[in-house]
Design an enzyme around this catalytic site. Structure first.
Site, mmCIF file in Angstrom:
data_model
loop_
_atom_site.group_PDB
_atom_site.id
_atom_site.type_symbol
_atom_site.label_atom_id
_atom_site.label_comp_id
_atom_site.label_asym_id
_atom_site.label_seq_id
_atom_site.Cartn_x
_atom_site.Cartn_y
_atom_site.Cartn_z
ATOM 1 N N HIS A 153 -12.850 -51.826 -0.257
ATOM 2 C CA HIS A 153 -11.832 -52.598 0.478
ATOM 3 C C HIS A 153 -12.171 -54.091 0.362
ATOM 4 O O HIS A 153 -12.611 -54.726 1.316
ATOM 5 C CB HIS A 153 -11.859 -52.129 1.936
ATOM 6 C CG HIS A 153 -10.704 -52.573 2.772
ATOM 7 N ND1 HIS A 153 -9.851 -53.602 2.425
ATOM 8 C CD2 HIS A 153 -10.261 -52.107 3.974
ATOM 9 C CE1 HIS A 153 -8.951 -53.757 3.378
ATOM 10 N NE2 HIS A 153 -9.179 -52.863 4.336
ATOM 11 N N GLU A 255 -8.001 -53.937 -3.597
ATOM 12 C CA GLU A 255 -8.940 -52.831 -3.445
ATOM 13 C C GLU A 255 -8.811 -51.823 -4.580
ATOM 14 O O GLU A 255 -7.708 -51.375 -4.883
ATOM 15 C CB GLU A 255 -8.683 -52.105 -2.130
ATOM 16 C CG GLU A 255 -8.538 -53.004 -0.916
ATOM 17 C CD GLU A 255 -8.029 -52.250 0.286
ATOM 18 O OE1 GLU A 255 -8.419 -51.068 0.455
ATOM 19 O OE2 GLU A 255 -7.234 -52.816 1.047
#
EC number: 5.1.3.15
Length: 283
Positions: A153, A255
């Site tokens: 992330h 991501e």
């Protein structure tokens, strides 16, 4: 004390940035909590966004850096949002070289309470000239198969989201959770307009290129097949207690993930996902 057995992991500030490496004129720092990369300094600039640490909430991942998402993405599963890996203390791997950091997380009573499978995760962050490489390894150490989703992330620091342009996504199908839309991106470049964006792009094969004014970053991946582009925009950012006013203008998340088609592992099998971030010398 066995930190892995704790039923209530906390983000004790003593572990923020505890582990550092310097190589090729760059520096990385990471926390044992979540094996979360917190900083990548290169060419005189911080390349990862990190929210104010004094606003971090105990028991949650820190806002920024590179949280590790496993074994589910968002609420796409029966467990807690984005899984437990980002909330757990990982064990640093001893003897890693000066250009890399590595951490390991294995199942215990706490994780099996959320997800009933034996596993071993290893997260490695390594520096090479102008490049940060991250690799996530997942091993099924149990006697039965399992499926999982995973993502890195990555919060990329930018000068202003109004100047951000991302290329390499044209022609790819995406799911837009802000409008509940399943569509194909027909634009040659994805430009952030200052509002909320939350898209999962499927089957992304080519490298991506992010331009932030004069700064350029090349993003490549293997093992991962999906790319998430996320920024909360001003309205949602104001509702996030771990962001300061205006912080949403200073990052975009790009991501690498395996989300839409989870990974299936039989007993003893393993999987690796890699993401690399590379600067041009002038960036």
């Amino acid at each position: 004390m066995d930190m892995h057995a704790s039923p209530d992991p906390t983000n004790d500030r003593m572990i923020f940035g505890q582990h550092r490496r310097d190589a090729d004129g760059m520096t990385i720092a990471a926390a044992s909590l979540g094996a979360q990369l917190l900083s990548w300094q290169a060419a005189g600039r911080e390349r990862l966004f990190l929210g104010p640490l004094d606003r971090a909430t105990p028991g949650t991942a820190m806002r920024g850096g590179v949280p590790v998402i496993f074994p589910q993405f968002s609420m796409r599963g029966p467990g807690g949002r984005h899984g437990f890996a980002r909330r757990m203390p990982w064990r640093p791997v001893e003897g890693t070289t000066p250009d890399r950091l590595a951490f390991v997380l294995e199942d215990d009573a706490y994780t099996r309470g959320e997800w009933p499978h034996p596993f071993r995760l290893r997260l490695e962050a390594a520096l090479s000239p102008w490049t940060l490489r991250m690799a996530l390894d997942v091993v099924n150490t149990g006697a039965t198969s399992f499926d999982f989703a995973a993502a890195l992330h990555t919060y990329l620091a930018v000068d202003d989201t109004a100047g951000v342009r991302i290329s390499g996504l044209s022609g790819r199908r995406f799911l837009d959770s802000t409008r509940d839309v399943d569509a194909v991106d027909t634009e040659p470049v994805l430009a952030l307009d200052g509002g909320e964006i939350d898209r999962i792009y499927a089957d992304v094969a080519s490298p991506l290129h992010l331009e932030d004014g004069p700064h350029r970053l090349d993003i490549a991946m293997s093992g991962f097949s999906d790319v998430v582009v996320w920024n909360p925009g001003p309205a949602k950012a104001a509702q996030l207690p771990d962001l300061a006013p205006g912080d949403h203008l200073r990052f975009v998340c790009v991501e690498a993930g395996r989300i839409l088609v989870p990974v299936h592992l039989e007993p003893g099998e393993s999987w690796r996902g890699e993401q690399s971030l590379s600067l041009s010398p002038a960036a």
